[in-house]
Write a protein that holds these residues in place. Structure first.
Motif, PDB file in Angstrom:
ATOM      1  N   GLY A  24     -42.408 -35.645  -4.125  1.00  0.00           N
ATOM      2  CA  GLY A  24     -42.738 -35.851  -2.726  1.00  0.00           C
ATOM      3  C   GLY A  24     -43.593 -34.713  -2.181  1.00  0.00           C
ATOM      4  N   PRO A  25     -43.821 -34.668  -0.863  1.00  0.00           N
ATOM      5  CA  PRO A  25     -44.735 -33.670  -0.301  1.00  0.00           C
ATOM      6  C   PRO A  25     -44.306 -32.234  -0.551  1.00  0.00           C
ATOM      7  N   ALA A  26     -43.007 -31.958  -0.464  1.00  0.00           N
ATOM      8  CA  ALA A  26     -42.560 -30.573  -0.653  1.00  0.00           C
ATOM      9  C   ALA A  26     -42.830 -30.110  -2.084  1.00  0.00           C
ATOM     10  N   GLY A  27     -42.479 -30.931  -3.064  1.00  0.00           N
ATOM     11  CA  GLY A  27     -42.733 -30.563  -4.449  1.00  0.00           C
ATOM     12  C   GLY A  27     -44.207 -30.442  -4.744  1.00  0.00           C
ATOM     13  N   SER A  91     -51.217 -42.139  -9.969  1.00  0.00           N
ATOM     14  CA  SER A  91     -50.120 -42.851  -9.324  1.00  0.00           C
ATOM     15  C   SER A  91     -50.440 -44.332  -9.193  1.00  0.00           C
ATOM     16  N   VAL A  92     -51.693 -44.659  -8.843  1.00  0.00           N
ATOM     17  CA  VAL A  92     -52.098 -46.063  -8.733  1.00  0.00           C
ATOM     18  C   VAL A  92     -51.965 -46.756 -10.083  1.00  0.00           C
ATOM     19  N   LEU A  93     -52.438 -46.097 -11.150  1.00  0.00           N
ATOM     20  CA  LEU A  93     -52.383 -46.693 -12.481  1.00  0.00           C
ATOM     21  C   LEU A  93     -50.941 -46.902 -12.930  1.00  0.00           C
ATOM     22  N   PRO A 306     -48.217 -39.376  -4.003  1.00  0.00           N
ATOM     23  CA  PRO A 306     -47.553 -39.461  -2.698  1.00  0.00           C
ATOM     24  C   PRO A 306     -46.551 -40.607  -2.659  1.00  0.00           C
ATOM     25  N   LEU A 307     -45.440 -40.393  -1.960  1.00  0.00           N
ATOM     26  CA  LEU A 307     -44.431 -41.439  -1.843  1.00  0.00           C
ATOM     27  C   LEU A 307     -44.978 -42.649  -1.104  1.00  0.00           C
TER      28      LEU A 307
END
Length: 449
Positions: A24-27, A91-93, A306-307
């Protein structure tokens, strides 16, 4: 001597980053800081935080926007497009492949075993990020108080994220105007950004505190107008094509309009906007069921990127089920819907960065801007800590045959980061290998039994 950096070298890094940007954003923000500020010295602490503070104010995925900003700062518009694009492309793939498997065969249980190891490792990254950032930016009692208030507001009171950030900026502005000593700003030019990072090599940053703003990052009214024009065309021309093809209320045009609204409303990260996505996708348009929406969220949480990329799953299932696109079961329609969803969800983020970046760079030495951003930076420590608490419960307190496994992985990950000085990429790679090995062993034992 400050080393040079070519666009090809940076592109290889962004490509690698896209495949390991879990948590997520923090990681992801922690990963970017560790790699770009501490290890590679592409930016100083101050330049990084200045960019991050701007991205925290925008709707959309903060980490993706931060990668876009940093890529743009390093190599102009091509660098920003490549950094942001490669941050989300893996992420899309991955999510498209998993969505296809889900649509054909149902849930993908192999992910559970792999990410049972990966999630505690990512939790360790988030904890270390909050600790290291706090040591560097919390230099006055007021800044410590802002971090604590942000943590309590998010973790215990459930305040909306924009409210927390807005209040921190307001406190920073008031302190900068009437009591500047209460809000320590980032180090001034020439103060040695490299020395502020204990793990950094003893070398100057490529873009340090005293490095002049590159020509491509300077504000130009003509460049701003051209950027806004191209941004508008990139939004309106594809939408016009979809409207001509299927009508204003056609399935793909409807997705384009809906996910553009999602992009503009997603203040406070994906968790804040996912209820809106679920309401529209499940109840209003019927693109998927509530159960499928939950399964998509699980896939989104266990893949890189991104989530908010869970919208790719929503788009895929909408295309898969749509009778107007040749469905149900039309894979090409599902892929087309996925591409439309991703394009209109992330396009606004590129526009915000490429249009606003020069204005943000020009404000680096402006106290009127610096004090509110310093307040946001202090609150960011509490934000990251609250995310660590948010992730800790579902990650650590699990039932099953190995309830102590996440605690063991967390302890080893903290040891690797703090004592052995492992890099984030190294830790994530080790966690993935361990997770795959564990799954193979479990499968072998089940087969023998």
């Amino acid at each position: 001597m400050t080393p040079s950096l070519t666009l090809a070298q940076a592109s290889r890094f962004w490509w690698q980053l896209g495949w390991v940007s879990f948590g997520g954003p923090a990681g992801q923000i922690a990963l970017l800081h560790r790699e770009l500020v501490e290890r590679r010295r592409w930016l100083s602490e101050r330049r990084y935080l200045h960019a991050l503070n701007y991205c925290m104010l925008l709707p959309g995925p903060e980490a993706m926007q931060l990668a876009t900003y940093l890529g743009w700062l390093l190599h102009g518009v091509p660098g920003g497009l490549i950094a942001g694009g490669l941050f989300v492309l893996p992420s899309v793939l991955v999510l498209t492949a998993l969505s296809t498997a889900y649509a054909l065969w149902g849930q993908v249980p192999v992910l559970a075993a792999v990410f049972a190891v990966l999630k505690p490792a990512v939790l360790a990254i988030v904890v270390v990020a909050a600790w290291r950032l706090g040591r560097r930016v919390l230099r006055t009692p007021l800044q410590v108080l802002l971090a604590i208030k942000a943590f309590l507001g998010l973790a215990w009171l459930g305040l909306p994220y924009p409210v927390v950030v807005g209040l921190a900026a307001l406190v920073g502005w008031a302190a900068g105007k009437w009591r500047p000593g209460l809000m320590a700003l980032p180090m001034a030019h020439g103060s040695g950004g490299a020395a502020s990072t204990a793990d950094a090599a003893d070398q100057p940053a490529l873009h340090g505190d005293a490095t002049p703003t590159p020509d491509h990052a300077r504000f130009s009214p003509r460049r701003l107008a051209l950027t806004l024009l191209i941004w508008a065309l990139a939004l309106l021309l594809p939408l016009a094509v979809l409207v001509v093809w299927g009508g204003w209320d056609g399935p793909l045009a409807l997705m384009a309009r809906f996910f553009t609204r999602v992009a503009l409303l997603s203040f406070g990260g994906a968790y804040a906007v996912l209820p809106y996505v679920a309401q529209g996708a499940v109840e209003q348009f019927g693109w998927l069921s509530a159960g499928q929406m939950l399964d998509g969220l699980a896939l989104g949480e266990t893949t890189p990127g991104p989530l908010i990329m869970v919208v790719a799953f929503v788009g895929f299932m909408g295309g898969w089920h749509s009778t107007l696109l040749g469905g149900p079961g039309n894979g090409w329609a599902a892929v087309a819907a996925t591409l439309v969803t991703v394009w209109f969800t992330f396009l606004p983020s590129f526009g915000f960065i490429l249009a606003g970046g020069p204005l943000v760079e020009r404000s680096r030495d402006d106290l009127r801007i610096g004090a509110p951003l310093a307040g946001i930076t202090a609150a960011l420590v509490g934000v990251i800590a609250s995310l660590a608490v948010f992730f800790a419960k579902p990650v650590l307190f699990v039932s099953g045959p190995a309830p102590l496994l996440p605690w063991l992985v967390l302890a080893l990950s903290l040891l690797a980061l703090l004592r052995w000085r492992w890099g984030v990429l190294q830790l994530i790679g080790a966690a993935v290998v361990l997770g795959v090995t564990r799954q193979l062993l479990m499968s072998g034992i089940a087969a023998v039994g």
